[in-house]
Motif scaffolding. Structure first.
Motif, short mmCIF file in Angstrom:
data_model
loop_
_atom_site.label_atom_id
_atom_site.label_comp_id
_atom_site.label_asym_id
_atom_site.label_seq_id
_atom_site.Cartn_x
_atom_site.Cartn_y
_atom_site.Cartn_z
N LEU A 52 49.93 42.63 47.57
CA LEU A 52 49.79 44.07 47.78
C LEU A 52 49.74 44.43 49.26
O LEU A 52 50.25 45.47 49.66
CB LEU A 52 48.52 44.58 47.08
CG LEU A 52 48.45 44.33 45.58
CD1 LEU A 52 47.09 44.77 45.04
CD2 LEU A 52 49.57 45.05 44.86
N ASP A 53 49.07 43.62 50.04
CA ASP A 53 48.92 43.88 51.48
C ASP A 53 48.84 42.56 52.22
O ASP A 53 48.34 41.57 51.70
CB ASP A 53 47.62 44.65 51.78
CG ASP A 53 47.80 46.15 51.79
OD1 ASP A 53 48.74 46.62 52.44
OD2 ASP A 53 46.99 46.84 51.14
N ALA B 55 53.15 30.47 53.97
CA ALA B 55 53.03 29.47 52.91
C ALA B 55 52.01 29.90 51.86
O ALA B 55 52.22 29.69 50.66
CB ALA B 55 52.64 28.11 53.51
N ALA B 56 50.92 30.52 52.29
CA ALA B 56 49.91 31.00 51.35
C ALA B 56 50.48 32.11 50.46
O ALA B 56 50.25 32.11 49.24
CB ALA B 56 48.68 31.51 52.11
N ALA B 57 51.23 33.03 51.05
CA ALA B 57 51.84 34.11 50.27
C ALA B 57 52.83 33.54 49.26
O ALA B 57 52.89 33.98 48.10
CB ALA B 57 52.51 35.12 51.19
N ALA B 58 53.61 32.54 49.68
CA ALA B 58 54.56 31.91 48.77
C ALA B 58 53.83 31.20 47.63
O ALA B 58 54.24 31.28 46.46
CB ALA B 58 55.45 30.92 49.53
N ILE C 9 45.51 38.48 53.24
CA ILE C 9 46.35 38.82 52.09
C ILE C 9 45.49 39.48 51.03
O ILE C 9 44.37 39.04 50.76
CB ILE C 9 47.00 37.56 51.48
CG1 ILE C 9 47.91 36.85 52.48
CG2 ILE C 9 47.80 37.91 50.21
CD1 ILE C 9 48.45 35.51 52.00
N VAL C 10 46.01 40.54 50.42
CA VAL C 10 45.40 41.13 49.24
C VAL C 10 46.44 41.05 48.14
O VAL C 10 47.60 41.43 48.33
CB VAL C 10 44.96 42.59 49.46
CG1 VAL C 10 44.28 43.13 48.21
CG2 VAL C 10 44.03 42.70 50.67
N ALA C 11 46.03 40.51 47.01
CA ALA C 11 46.97 40.29 45.90
C ALA C 11 46.36 40.79 44.59
O ALA C 11 45.18 41.15 44.53
CB ALA C 11 47.29 38.80 45.79
N HIS C 12 47.19 40.80 43.56
CA HIS C 12 46.74 41.15 42.21
C HIS C 12 47.28 40.08 41.27
O HIS C 12 48.47 39.77 41.32
CB HIS C 12 47.23 42.54 41.82
CG HIS C 12 46.52 43.09 40.64
ND1 HIS C 12 46.94 42.85 39.35
CD2 HIS C 12 45.42 43.86 40.55
CE1 HIS C 12 46.12 43.45 38.51
NE2 HIS C 12 45.18 44.07 39.21
N ASP C 13 46.40 39.53 40.45
CA ASP C 13 46.82 38.44 39.55
C ASP C 13 47.13 38.92 38.14
O ASP C 13 47.30 38.11 37.23
CB ASP C 13 45.75 37.34 39.52
CG ASP C 13 44.47 37.76 38.82
OD1 ASP C 13 44.32 38.94 38.43
OD2 ASP C 13 43.58 36.90 38.66
N GLY C 14 47.20 40.23 37.95
CA GLY C 14 47.45 40.79 36.62
C GLY C 14 46.18 41.29 35.96
O GLY C 14 46.24 42.05 35.00
N ARG C 15 45.03 40.87 36.49
CA ARG C 15 43.74 41.29 35.95
C ARG C 15 42.86 41.95 37.00
O ARG C 15 42.16 42.91 36.72
CB ARG C 15 43.00 40.10 35.35
CG ARG C 15 43.65 39.50 34.13
CD ARG C 15 42.86 38.32 33.56
NE ARG C 15 42.35 37.38 34.54
CZ ARG C 15 43.05 36.36 35.04
NH1 ARG C 15 44.28 36.15 34.67
NH2 ARG C 15 42.52 35.54 35.92
#
Length: 117
Positions: free
Chosen positions: A27-28, A14-17, A40-46
């Motif tokens: 990303l991971d 749910a968090a990834a969604a 979770i490792v993510a990128h928000d564009g910045r």
């Protein structure tokens, strides 16, 4: 214990969604080092964001965000640096966010705390 693990996995899904709906790129997931795991490792564009996910079946025993102690925040920061070094993005900013999820019927309510450390 199996129910607890299942709840945690559903919470991470749910968090990834949720993050994907924000337009972030995942990303991971469940990245591990000898010192621990990043959910979770993510990128928000910045910038890169490490997201710790805390899932609860109810708020009866407190807010899931209360589980982030100063020691836990420091460990997350160390793991974020390790992830950045392992991925070759050590020169960029890595932020740590916490997502607190509480079961809400068939889904989850999400409380997103940004820049915890």
């Amino acid at each position: 214990m199996t129910t607890h693990i299942g709840l945690g996995r559903r919470g991470e899904e749910a968090a990834a969604a949720y993050l994907s709906r924000l337009g972030w790129t995942i990303l991971d997931r469940n990245w591990r080092s000898r010192d621990g795991e990043l959910d979770i490792v993510a990128h928000d564009g910045r910038e890169h964001i490490v997201c710790e996910v805390k899932t609860r079946s109810s708020a009866r025993f407190g807010d899931p965000l209360d589980a982030i102690t100063p020691a836990k925040a420091a460990r997350l920061r160390r793991l974020a640096w390790q992830w950045a070094a392992a991925r070759g993005v050590g020169g960029t900013s890595v932020r740590v966010d916490v997502l607190g999820l509480v079961a809400d019927g068939d889904g989850f309510s999400v409380d997103h705390l940004r820049e915890v450390c």
